[in-house]
Design a protein around this motif. Structure first.
Motif: not given
Length: 390
Positions: A171, A173, A198, A202, A206, A211-213, A215, A235
């Motif tokens: 994960v 962030a 970002t 991402k 991926e 798995k990218a979030r 923010l 994360a």
């Protein structure tokens, strides 16, 4: 400043392979197999016909020989009795070979009349039988780690594996920083631009199995950055974009330090991407990327992608470098390793004329990053060079 290889070595000390989880086979493609998986049956589980034809005894397969057809075998429906002398069974591809039979005569080599067949004079010499277990045997293993491809999924299915142990996705962030940024679709002010890093990162992360979030954008003040770091809790890897330099508004290092960052290094002898920061923040690794969009994407390929592979259990090593010939000359390189945006042509690799780290349009046209070592001498057409796929 440290070299790219030194930076990678220090980054690898910040991460370890993650734990495994079981996922349904239908959702396992692209995931990393976490441990060896053994076949639960032979494949095929019985001797099977490889062609449509007639199953009979090998010692009776002679040109002109005649046989009585006593039944039929199809895939999923075998012939329950035994083939005796002078007898044959009509058989189809994939059907179990009947007891007593040891050869399949293809239907093109047979003349049939009612329940009688006669073999032609010119017989195909092959037996056309797939022996039991000729593909794999019970207990044979698919070895880990490996990124599961569609062919692997098909093999696992035939091994009777409904679920697969895979490494948990790291994960990540992603925190973009800066008062000048707004999200795509918003209306920027007169002094603002659209955030792009970002979203590109991402997609890159991926694509490598993370798995990218994304923010909320952190503004150029301490409370906003503290909030962003708070949202990143949980994360495995925290990536900030921008604000990692030494200007009056570059606060990422200061705030990260106040929140417990154990810094591993700052600044790498590369271009684009010199102002790179990394360390550990609690249970997570933290990497601070430069804000220029090309710099961030290049650093993502050079540093973040190998970190993701390490967390997935795929080993520690830099991104794969390929070799090709130059199709256009290059001047001498300076004191930093240079990752030049370039295009692969039938004649070889051509570096883009414009290498400014803000030009995303140039990056989008490129399909390679030409790697120039520090102090690399001038290069001529036909010289061999290294590059990264991009």
């Amino acid at each position: 400043m440290i070299t790219v290889d030194e930076a990678l070595e220090r980054l690898f000390t910040l991460v370890t392979p993650l734990e495994s989880e079981d996922v349904p086979l239908s959702e396992a493609v692209g995931r990393v197999l976490a441990r060896d998986v053994a076949a639960r049956r032979d494949q095929p589980p019985f001797a099977a016909s490889a062609m449509d034809g007639y199953a009979l005894r090998e010692d009776e397969a002679r040109p002109g020989a005649r046989f009585e057809v006593i039944g039929e075998a199809a895939a999923g429906h075998g012939f329950a009795s035994t083939v005796g002398p002078g007898q044959a069974v009509r058989i189809f591809t994939g059907a179990p070979l009947p007891d007593g039979a040891s050869r399949v005569i293809i239907q093109e080599d047979v003349a049939r009349s009612g329940d009688q067949i006669a073999l032609n004079d010119d017989l195909d010499p092959k037996a056309h039988i797939r022996p039991a277990g000729c593909d794999f045997r019970t207990g044979e293993a698919m070895t880990a780690p490996r990124v599961l491809r569609p062919a692997d999924i098909a093999l696992l299915a035939s091994m009777n594996c409904a679920t697969v142990p895979v490494t948990r996705k790291p994960v990540v962030a992603l925190i973009s920083t800066g008062d000048e940024l707004v999200m795509p679709g918003e209306t920027p002010g007169p002094d603002q631009i659209i955030v792009s890093n970002t979203f590109g990162l991402k997609a890159l992360l991926e694509g490598h199995g993370a798995k990218a979030r994304i923010l909320p954008i952190a503004r150029d003040d301490i409370p906003s950055l503290e909030t962003a770091f708070g949202l990143a809790r949980g994360a495995d890897l925290v990536v900030t974009i921008g604000g990692a330099s030494v200007g009056d508004h570059d606060l990422v290092g200061q705030v990260a330090g106040q929140m417990g960052l154990d810094r591993a290094f700052y600044k790498v002898a590369m271009r684009p991407g010199k102002p790179l920061m990394a360390g550990r923040m609690g249970s997570a690794a933290m990497v601070g990327l430069p804000g220029n969009p090309v710099s961030a994407m290049v650093c993502g390929q050079v540093f973040l992608a190998p970190m993701i592979r390490a967390m997935l259990g795929l080993g520690t090593g830099r991104s794969l470098r390929l070799k090709t010939r130059l199709a256009a000359p290059l001047p001498q390189n300076g004191p930093r390793e240079h990752y030049m945006r370039a295009r692969l042509t039938p004649e070889g690799l051509v570096a883009e004329n414009r290498q400014d780290s803000s030009l995303l349009s140039v990056l989008a046209e490129a399909d390679a990053l030409l790697v120039r070592p520090m102090h690399d001498p001038a290069r001529a057409i036909g010289d061999e060079v290294e590059y990264l796929d991009f």
